[in-house]
Design a protein around this motif. Structure first.
Motif, PDB file in Angstrom:
ATOM      1  N   GLY A 163      50.584  61.210 -16.188  1.00 32.12           N
ATOM      2  CA  GLY A 163      49.996  61.109 -14.791  1.00 32.12           C
ATOM      3  C   GLY A 163      49.467  62.428 -14.225  1.00 32.12           C
ATOM      4  O   GLY A 163      48.619  62.509 -13.631  1.00 32.12           O
ATOM      5  N   ARG A 164      50.349  63.679 -14.564  1.00 29.84           N
ATOM      6  CA  ARG A 164      50.019  64.950 -14.190  1.00 29.84           C
ATOM      7  C   ARG A 164      48.675  65.314 -14.811  1.00 29.84           C
ATOM      8  O   ARG A 164      47.745  66.090 -14.185  1.00 29.84           O
ATOM      9  N   LYS A 165      48.403  65.162 -16.372  1.00 25.62           N
ATOM     10  CA  LYS A 165      47.310  65.619 -16.833  1.00 25.62           C
ATOM     11  C   LYS A 165      45.945  64.690 -16.453  1.00 25.62           C
ATOM     12  O   LYS A 165      44.988  65.061 -16.603  1.00 25.62           O
ATOM     13  N   SER A 166      46.221  63.487 -16.134  1.00 25.27           N
ATOM     14  CA  SER A 166      45.287  62.699 -15.445  1.00 25.27           C
ATOM     15  C   SER A 166      44.791  62.844 -13.932  1.00 25.27           C
ATOM     16  O   SER A 166      44.157  62.066 -13.560  1.00 25.27           O
ATOM     17  N   ALA A 167      45.561  63.763 -13.202  1.00 27.56           N
ATOM     18  CA  ALA A 167      45.417  63.914 -11.749  1.00 27.56           C
ATOM     19  C   ALA A 167      44.009  64.341 -11.275  1.00 27.56           C
ATOM     20  O   ALA A 167      43.601  63.677 -10.236  1.00 27.56           O
ATOM     21  N   PHE A 168      43.019  65.012 -12.178  1.00 22.88           N
ATOM     22  CA  PHE A 168      41.983  65.162 -11.693  1.00 22.88           C
ATOM     23  C   PHE A 168      40.747  64.185 -11.820  1.00 22.88           C
ATOM     24  O   PHE A 168      40.450  63.892 -10.579  1.00 22.88           O
ATOM     25  N   PRO A 169      40.814  63.438 -12.687  1.00 22.87           N
ATOM     26  CA  PRO A 169      40.055  61.969 -12.825  1.00 22.87           C
ATOM     27  C   PRO A 169      40.725  61.184 -11.811  1.00 22.87           C
ATOM     28  O   PRO A 169      39.821  60.290 -11.064  1.00 22.87           O
ATOM     29  N   ALA A 170      41.841  61.145 -11.727  1.00 16.68           N
ATOM     30  CA  ALA A 170      42.662  60.211 -10.711  1.00 16.68           C
ATOM     31  C   ALA A 170      42.177  60.331  -9.076  1.00 16.68           C
ATOM     32  O   ALA A 170      41.679  59.329  -8.537  1.00 16.68           O
ATOM     33  N   VAL A 171      42.120  61.651  -8.760  1.00 16.02           N
ATOM     34  CA  VAL A 171      41.573  62.061  -7.516  1.00 16.02           C
ATOM     35  C   VAL A 171      40.174  61.605  -7.422  1.00 16.02           C
ATOM     36  O   VAL A 171      39.884  61.493  -6.137  1.00 16.02           O
ATOM     37  N   GLY A 172      39.507  61.744  -8.537  1.00 19.94           N
ATOM     38  CA  GLY A 172      38.131  61.806  -8.262  1.00 19.94           C
ATOM     39  C   GLY A 172      37.515  60.139  -7.897  1.00 19.94           C
ATOM     40  O   GLY A 172      36.694  59.944  -7.629  1.00 19.94           O
ATOM     41  N   ARG A 173      38.538  59.013  -8.113  1.00 14.88           N
ATOM     42  CA  ARG A 173      38.200  57.888  -7.842  1.00 14.88           C
ATOM     43  C   ARG A 173      38.395  57.765  -6.512  1.00 14.88           C
ATOM     44  O   ARG A 173      37.877  56.505  -5.857  1.00 14.88           O
ATOM     45  N   LEU A 174      38.892  58.463  -5.591  1.00  9.38           N
ATOM     46  CA  LEU A 174      39.081  58.492  -4.148  1.00  9.38           C
ATOM     47  C   LEU A 174      38.132  59.003  -3.161  1.00  9.38           C
ATOM     48  O   LEU A 174      38.121  58.845  -2.142  1.00  9.38           O
ATOM     49  N   SER A 175      37.203  59.423  -3.895  1.00  9.73           N
ATOM     50  CA  SER A 175      36.132  60.370  -3.221  1.00  9.73           C
ATOM     51  C   SER A 175      34.873  60.624  -4.110  1.00  9.73           C
ATOM     52  O   SER A 175      34.948  60.758  -5.419  1.00  9.73           O
ATOM     53  N   PRO A 176      33.727  60.483  -3.625  1.00 10.63           N
ATOM     54  CA  PRO A 176      32.366  60.561  -4.246  1.00 10.63           C
ATOM     55  C   PRO A 176      32.400  62.105  -4.824  1.00 10.63           C
ATOM     56  O   PRO A 176      31.939  62.170  -5.976  1.00 10.63           O
ATOM     57  N   ASP A 177      33.044  63.239  -4.354  1.00  9.86           N
ATOM     58  CA  ASP A 177      33.172  64.516  -4.931  1.00  9.86           C
ATOM     59  C   ASP A 177      34.371  65.140  -4.606  1.00  9.86           C
ATOM     60  O   ASP A 177      34.913  64.831  -3.633  1.00  9.86           O
ATOM     61  N   TYR A 178      34.655  66.070  -5.446  1.00 10.63           N
ATOM     62  CA  TYR A 178      35.804  67.044  -5.084  1.00 10.63           C
ATOM     63  C   TYR A 178      35.706  68.216  -5.499  1.00 10.63           C
ATOM     64  O   TYR A 178      34.714  68.795  -6.580  1.00 10.63           O
ATOM     65  N   TYR A 179      36.314  69.221  -4.969  1.00  8.42           N
ATOM     66  CA  TYR A 179      36.142  70.912  -5.206  1.00  8.42           C
ATOM     67  C   TYR A 179      37.566  71.398  -5.724  1.00  8.42           C
ATOM     68  O   TYR A 179      38.393  71.051  -4.797  1.00  8.42           O
ATOM     69  N   CYS A 180      37.488  71.832  -6.786  1.00 10.69           N
ATOM     70  CA  CYS A 180      38.554  72.204  -7.369  1.00 10.69           C
ATOM     71  C   CYS A 180      38.920  73.637  -7.257  1.00 10.69           C
ATOM     72  O   CYS A 180      38.066  74.401  -7.746  1.00 10.69           O
ATOM     73  N   MET A 181      39.970  74.113  -6.741  1.00  2.55           N
ATOM     74  CA  MET A 181      40.255  75.493  -6.375  1.00  2.55           C
ATOM     75  C   MET A 181      41.291  76.149  -7.680  1.00  2.55           C
ATOM     76  O   MET A 181      41.797  75.129  -8.392  1.00  2.55           O
ATOM     77  N   ASP A 182      41.462  77.381  -7.539  1.00  2.00           N
ATOM     78  CA  ASP A 182      42.386  78.034  -8.677  1.00  2.00           C
ATOM     79  C   ASP A 182      42.888  79.090  -8.401  1.00  2.00           C
ATOM     80  O   ASP A 182      43.106  80.007  -8.846  1.00  2.00           O
ATOM     81  N   GLY A 183      43.545  79.094  -7.230  1.00  2.00           N
ATOM     82  CA  GLY A 183      44.288  80.489  -6.518  1.00  2.00           C
ATOM     83  C   GLY A 183      45.725  80.480  -7.304  1.00  2.00           C
ATOM     84  O   GLY A 183      46.242  79.678  -7.550  1.00  2.00           O
ATOM     85  N   THR A 184      46.240  81.773  -7.220  1.00  2.00           N
ATOM     86  CA  THR A 184      47.779  81.961  -7.915  1.00  2.00           C
ATOM     87  C   THR A 184      48.339  82.904  -6.914  1.00  2.00           C
ATOM     88  O   THR A 184      47.740  83.713  -6.270  1.00  2.00           O
ATOM     89  N   ILE A 185      49.717  82.561  -6.736  1.00  2.00           N
ATOM     90  CA  ILE A 185      50.374  82.914  -5.497  1.00  2.00           C
ATOM     91  C   ILE A 185      51.941  83.277  -6.183  1.00  2.00           C
ATOM     92  O   ILE A 185      52.414  82.715  -7.135  1.00  2.00           O
ATOM     93  N   PRO A 186      52.817  84.218  -5.486  1.00  2.00           N
ATOM     94  CA  PRO A 186      53.979  84.460  -5.935  1.00  2.00           C
ATOM     95  C   PRO A 186      54.814  83.054  -5.757  1.00  2.00           C
ATOM     96  O   PRO A 186      54.269  82.391  -4.719  1.00  2.00           O
ATOM     97  N   ARG A 187      55.589  82.674  -6.428  1.00  2.00           N
ATOM     98  CA  ARG A 187      56.640  81.513  -6.366  1.00  2.00           C
ATOM     99  C   ARG A 187      57.161  81.237  -5.066  1.00  2.00           C
ATOM    100  O   ARG A 187      57.099  79.936  -4.705  1.00  2.00           O
ATOM    101  N   HIS A 188      57.746  82.139  -4.727  1.00  2.00           N
ATOM    102  CA  HIS A 188      58.421  82.164  -3.319  1.00  2.00           C
ATOM    103  C   HIS A 188      57.715  81.894  -2.265  1.00  2.00           C
ATOM    104  O   HIS A 188      58.280  81.362  -1.192  1.00  2.00           O
TER     105      HIS A 188
END
Length: 479
Positions: free
Chosen positions: A316-341
């Motif tokens: 389920g986690r590994k298929s999240a990107f294609p899964a979300v892609g079924r809900l909208s014509p397009d999606y924009y994937c971001m990639d920021g990293t933050i401190p866990r807390h």
């Protein structure tokens, strides 16, 4: 026909160079579909000598070169240039050797990530970095972007698992960088270099013994802040999971509809925590994590009962990107990293931004190392919506910087995050990046215009990072 195309056709075997417009369309973008460009030509070499020929001719005619692997990148790093050659290395797809005693594999650049583990399985070994696209992405692209995956918390990113890399410089010189060389760590420099410094040809990776036992614990939470706090509590207790992933309600619903494996649809947030090691240690860790999750007020806890169940829960986690892609014509994937807390704070702020921009966001991310992958849903056919989405994405990355994070964890900068680089780095830092590029590529023919913005661009945007509330650096005047 241009001189560079004539020379390439004359000096390369038939079938290596693609110039037909209809065939070139296939290569107009990578996994980031918002940016498209048809290249001047596509080269599909089958030998190092052919690559050297391409480099020589492109250098002679000052023609830029963009290297491409499987095209699964998500930042526009392999976006072609209108007047450039796209160098596709998919035919360099041989596993050259596996040494089970030294636990290493030597592979060509076009070998797919998952193939390494499949080939090493005969020796009870595997390659740890496992991006969600591992069935398709190539090891060369993984090195270029310093890819991670759901097991990066315990076993590291690509840079932590690569022992040596061979590259061709723009001059056609074959160089090897490895972990045993003294001086500057050029091997680490090549990892994440996004094709700016050389053409990656061959990679030697570290193989690990398969753990005797791996078990996954899945927990649902009524509130996102509870889930985020559970992440912090697990790490604070000295437990280092093999994987620690988090999904919000929107992502949970999309993934469950896609794979139907029993994710809790009543949860506002979901945590997937994998423990591995010997059987005694895994049992002890599972018990300890279960107590931590209960104390964090988990509404549901599920522990995998066998290997198939564990892999199903990960699916389920590994298929999240294609899964979300079924809900909208397009999606924009971001990639920021933050401190866990700061997870809970940042997610709350993202929800506020979602309301402001009137765009839905599904959150899936590597919670263990704070690497966020917000998926902004939009429709590119609606006028102005792409621009609004990009602005929203920029705000998310600025938020990551504000809380002490960075604009990328594993997807690279490419063309997508050039403006965000202006926010994160100072003028002298960007100047240093350009200086490193010049050392390797004086003519700036390798993937030009990607990853590192010019200081002039930053100045025009008015987004140059400023230390101590001082005015931007005078170096701007040189550009």
């Amino acid at each position: 026909m241009s001189k560079v195309i004539k020379n390439l056709l004359h000096n390369l075997p038939k079938g290596i160079l693609i110039t037909d417009k209809e065939q070139l369309v296939v290569f107009e973008s990578d996994g980031l579909s918002a940016y498209r460009q048809i290249p001047l030509a596509v080269a599909l070499p089958t030998s190092i000598e052919q690559i050297k020929t391409i480099l020589t001719i492109c250098r002679k005619y000052n023609t830029p070169i963009v290297t491409r692997g499987a095209g699964t990148g998500l930042s526009g790093g392999a976006l072609p240039l209108e007047k450039g050659i796209l160098l596709v290395l998919s035919k360099f797809n041989k596993i050259l050797s596996i040494d089970p005693l030294q636990r290493i594999a030597q592979v060509e650049v076009g070998v797919r990530n998952i193939q390494i583990s499949q080939a090493a399985a005969n020796y009870n070994l595997y390659y740890a970095p496992d991006p969600s696209s591992q069935i398709a992405c190539t090891i060369g692209g993984n090195v270029a972007e310093n890819s991670g995956g759901v097991h990066c918390l315990k076993y590291g990113l690509t840079v932590n698992n690569v022992l040596a890399v061979k590259i061709l410089t723009i001059e056609g010189e074959l160089l090897e960088f490895n972990q045993y060389q003294d001086g500057i760590d050029l091997l680490a420099l090549i990892n994440g270099s996004e094709g700016l410094l050389g053409i990656i040809i061959e990679v030697t990776v570290k193989l690990l013994p398969k753990p005797p036992k791996a078990q996954l614990i899945m927990a649902g939470f009524a509130e996102t802040v509870q889930c985020a706090n559970a992440v912090t509590n697990i790490i604070e207790q000295g437990i280092i999971p093999a994987g620690l992933e988090m999904m919000d309600k929107f992502a949970i619903e999309a993934a469950e509809a896609f794979v139907k494996i029993g994710y809790p649809l009543d949860a506002q947030a979901l945590l997937l925590c994998e423990l591995d090691g010997d059987e005694t240690q895994v049992k002890a860790d599972i018990d300890k994590v279960s107590e931590i999750l209960k104390a964090a007020q988990a509404t549901s806890i599920t522990v995998s009962i066998n290997e198939k169940h564990r892999l199903d829960l990960w699916q389920g986690r590994k298929s999240a990107f294609p899964a979300v892609g079924r809900l909208s014509p397009d999606y924009y994937c971001m990639d920021g990293t933050i401190p866990r807390h700061r997870l809970a704070d940042v997610l709350a702020k993202m929800n506020e931004l979602s309301e402001i921009y009137q765009l839905r966001v599904a959150n899936v991310f590597h919670a263990g190392d704070g690497n966020l992958h917000p998926l902004i849903l939009y429709d590119a056919n609606k006028e102005g919506e792409l621009e609004k989405t990009e602005e929203f994405g920029q705000k998310i990355l600025e938020l990551c910087i504000e809380v002490g994070g960075t604009i990328t964890g594993e997807h690279g900068v490419g063309v997508e995050k050039l403006d965000s680089m202006c926010v994160q780095f100072t003028a002298p830092e960007l100047d240093t990046f350009h200086g490193i590029k010049k050392v390797f590529d004086q003519q700036e023919l390798l993937n030009p215009g990607k990853a590192v913005p010019t200081l002039n661009r930053c100045a025009e945007l008015g987004k140059m990072h400023v230390h101590n509330n001082q005015l931007p650096f005078p170096e701007l005047e040189r550009f």
